[in-house]
Design a protein around this motif. Sequence first.
Motif, mmCIF file in Angstrom:
data_model
loop_
_atom_site.group_PDB
_atom_site.id
_atom_site.type_symbol
_atom_site.label_atom_id
_atom_site.label_comp_id
_atom_site.label_asym_id
_atom_site.label_seq_id
_atom_site.Cartn_x
_atom_site.Cartn_y
_atom_site.Cartn_z
ATOM 1 N N UNK A 176 0.807 -1.217 0.293
ATOM 2 C CA UNK A 176 0.110 -0.057 -0.100
ATOM 3 C C UNK A 176 0.997 1.123 0.103
ATOM 4 N N UNK A 177 2.112 1.216 0.213
ATOM 5 C CA UNK A 177 2.934 2.376 0.204
ATOM 6 C C UNK A 177 3.116 2.955 -1.234
ATOM 7 N N UNK A 223 1.433 -3.433 -4.461
ATOM 8 C CA UNK A 223 0.102 -4.184 -4.241
ATOM 9 C C UNK A 223 0.424 -5.481 -3.383
ATOM 10 N N UNK A 224 1.747 -5.875 -3.666
ATOM 11 C CA UNK A 224 2.144 -7.180 -2.934
ATOM 12 C C UNK A 224 3.758 -7.496 -3.146
ATOM 13 N N UNK A 225 4.119 -8.340 -2.479
ATOM 14 C CA UNK A 225 5.730 -8.585 -2.714
ATOM 15 C C UNK A 225 5.668 -9.968 -3.096
ATOM 16 N N UNK A 237 4.521 -3.247 -8.081
ATOM 17 C CA UNK A 237 3.798 -1.916 -8.122
ATOM 18 C C UNK A 237 2.752 -1.880 -9.131
ATOM 19 N N UNK A 238 1.549 -1.313 -8.499
ATOM 20 C CA UNK A 238 0.324 -1.225 -9.299
ATOM 21 C C UNK A 238 0.789 0.369 -9.903
ATOM 22 N N UNK A 241 9.968 5.067 4.028
ATOM 23 C CA UNK A 241 9.568 6.095 5.122
ATOM 24 C C UNK A 241 8.093 5.413 5.470
ATOM 25 N N UNK A 242 7.863 4.535 6.490
ATOM 26 C CA UNK A 242 6.697 4.097 6.854
ATOM 27 C C UNK A 242 5.757 5.225 7.343
#
Length: 179
Positions: A113-114, A128-130, A141-142, A166-167
Amino acid sequence: MARRDAETGSSGHVVLGRIAGLYGVRGWVRVRSWTEPREALLDYREWLVGSGDAWQVRPVAEAKVHGKGLVARLAGTDDRDAAARLVGADVAVPRERMPEPAEGEYYWADLEGLEVRHRDGRVLGRVDRLIETGAHDVLVVQPGAAGRDSEILIPFVPGEFVLGVDLAAGTIDVDWQWD
């Protein structure tokens, strides 16, 4: 380094594995763990078992490493028929019960989601996912404002392709040429 842990549920829990099959006739199940190392799932003596919006708190009565996987018997599951009803269910724990990752390490769920930004400032999209490969993890990455229709695959290699995470700001800065 990213640590695989699957996804964060809407209720603040993190899916750490899945009940993959039956083991014996006394209520034991085979568990596919997504933790690193896989036996870290056994540190949690109470699991959330289910999927979607349907989760049940299930104390772990017994559990152990078995071969290349894990096997467990959950409280109240004493025969093969009861265990069979659990097959296919996800195993999760509340996010706040998980240890904080070491400096420079991230849970996959925290990266999903980052916003991903190229070093020149362009927004490439959102994670989107790893996926796990033999060499390293890969960010999927979408597309976003980068003008692409298809997903972008970026190796999660800090210092080389991943310049910073950077969370708090919800961003990942990358140096990745995708054209």
